[in-house]
Scaffold this motif. Sequence first.
Motif, PDB file in Angstrom:
ATOM      1  N   LEU A 111       0.810  -1.225   0.000  1.00 28.91           N
ATOM      2  CA  LEU A 111       0.000   0.000   0.000  1.00 28.91           C
ATOM      3  C   LEU A 111       0.841   1.271   0.000  1.00 28.91           C
ATOM      4  CD1 LEU A 111      -2.706  -1.152   2.583  1.00 28.91           C
ATOM      5  CD2 LEU A 111      -2.869  -1.179   0.080  1.00 28.91           C
ATOM      6  N   GLY A 112       2.084   1.160  -0.400  1.00 30.76           N
ATOM      7  CA  GLY A 112       2.896   2.357  -0.566  1.00 30.76           C
ATOM      8  C   GLY A 112       3.577   2.849   0.683  1.00 30.76           C
ATOM      9  N   VAL A 115      -6.624   1.953  -2.830  1.00 33.18           N
ATOM     10  CA  VAL A 115      -5.490   1.929  -1.896  1.00 33.18           C
ATOM     11  C   VAL A 115      -5.874   2.591  -0.579  1.00 33.18           C
ATOM     12  CG1 VAL A 115      -3.145   2.763  -1.479  1.00 33.18           C
ATOM     13  CG2 VAL A 115      -3.764   1.879  -3.742  1.00 33.18           C
ATOM     14  N   LEU A 116      -6.471   3.778  -0.661  1.00 35.63           N
ATOM     15  CA  LEU A 116      -6.855   4.493   0.559  1.00 35.63           C
ATOM     16  C   LEU A 116      -7.946   3.755   1.322  1.00 35.63           C
ATOM     17  CD1 LEU A 116      -6.807   8.208  -0.689  1.00 35.63           C
ATOM     18  CD2 LEU A 116      -5.092   7.015   0.702  1.00 35.63           C
ATOM     19  N   SER A 117      -8.847   3.110   0.600  1.00 40.33           N
ATOM     20  CA  SER A 117      -9.906   2.357   1.269  1.00 40.33           C
ATOM     21  C   SER A 117      -9.340   1.202   2.080  1.00 40.33           C
ATOM     22  CB  SER A 117     -10.898   1.813   0.229  1.00 40.33           C
ATOM     23  OG  SER A 117     -11.573   2.863  -0.425  1.00 40.33           O
ATOM     24  N   THR A 176      -8.042  -1.390   7.182  1.00 41.26           N
ATOM     25  CA  THR A 176      -7.085  -2.120   8.019  1.00 41.26           C
ATOM     26  C   THR A 176      -6.637  -1.279   9.211  1.00 41.26           C
ATOM     27  OG1 THR A 176      -5.262  -1.453   6.553  1.00 41.26           O
ATOM     28  CG2 THR A 176      -6.273  -3.599   6.142  1.00 41.26           C
ATOM     29  N   GLY A 177      -6.515   0.037   9.020  1.00 39.06           N
ATOM     30  CA  GLY A 177      -6.182   0.906  10.145  1.00 39.06           C
ATOM     31  C   GLY A 177      -7.252   0.879  11.214  1.00 39.06           C
ATOM     32  N   ALA A 226     -11.012  -7.953  -0.273  1.00 40.14           N
ATOM     33  CA  ALA A 226     -11.804  -7.930  -1.513  1.00 40.14           C
ATOM     34  C   ALA A 226     -11.470  -6.696  -2.347  1.00 40.14           C
ATOM     35  CB  ALA A 226     -13.290  -7.973  -1.171  1.00 40.14           C
ATOM     36  N   ILE A 227     -11.373  -5.553  -1.698  1.00 35.75           N
ATOM     37  CA  ILE A 227     -11.043  -4.317  -2.421  1.00 35.75           C
ATOM     38  C   ILE A 227      -9.621  -4.378  -2.977  1.00 35.75           C
ATOM     39  CG2 ILE A 227     -10.701  -1.819  -2.174  1.00 35.75           C
ATOM     40  CD1 ILE A 227     -12.898  -1.875  -0.017  1.00 35.75           C
TER      41      ILE A 227
END
Length: 234
Positions: free
Chosen positions: A36-37, A128-130, A135-136, A112-113
Amino acid sequence: MTATPAASPIKSTLPRLLLLLSATTGLVDAASVLGLGKVFTANMTGNVVFLGFAAAGTPGFKVVPAVMALLAFMVGAFGAGRLAGAHVDLPLRRWLLWAAVVEAALLWIAAAISTRIDIAAQAPEIAVLSVIVLTGFAMGLRNATVRSLKVPDLTTTVLTLTITGIAADQVGGRSPNFLRRFAAVLSIFLGAAVGATLLLHVGLAVPLILAGAIVLGATLLFARDPASAAPHRP
């Protein structure tokens, strides 16, 4: 003959549960940092450091993902506080099962996303942000729940004090918590190694799916302990 009282879950199965949850921290952080960067969604100490790098304009680090992870983590922690408050004097297993169901669901939705994400291009950005937010939130919920349990040396997400204790408490003899502390370090290490391997060879979704399965499965096993029917008393 006097009946032997049921063992406290603190002394029996709860530490085992927390060690398994520690392994999922490695899985989630492997997914977030490698997929995720360069952002932590389970370890906020590392995430604040990454945010500092991003604020300084260091290549490869971004402000928005780090801030989103921090905010999501805090919202998850707030939710965990409310959940814990709603389960005062109720069975420990009920409280932890609710937390596990929510955490696993969030991780699986994130998985899934994540199947839509091109890791190399870090696109689409909304996906990515989702995943970062989901997860956060899940890890904030977990961290605050475990904090309320107050089991020494088993935070499931942070190892700095655990590693300090391994070294510092050797003065004058072996620490009575050495094995527990070492197991906590090993659990996160193994989770990170497995998570990285799965991400590199199978895909970003798999570590998140596995993390959710371990969270829910381990908590269901813990709930079978008769002692978990009692309210938690740290």
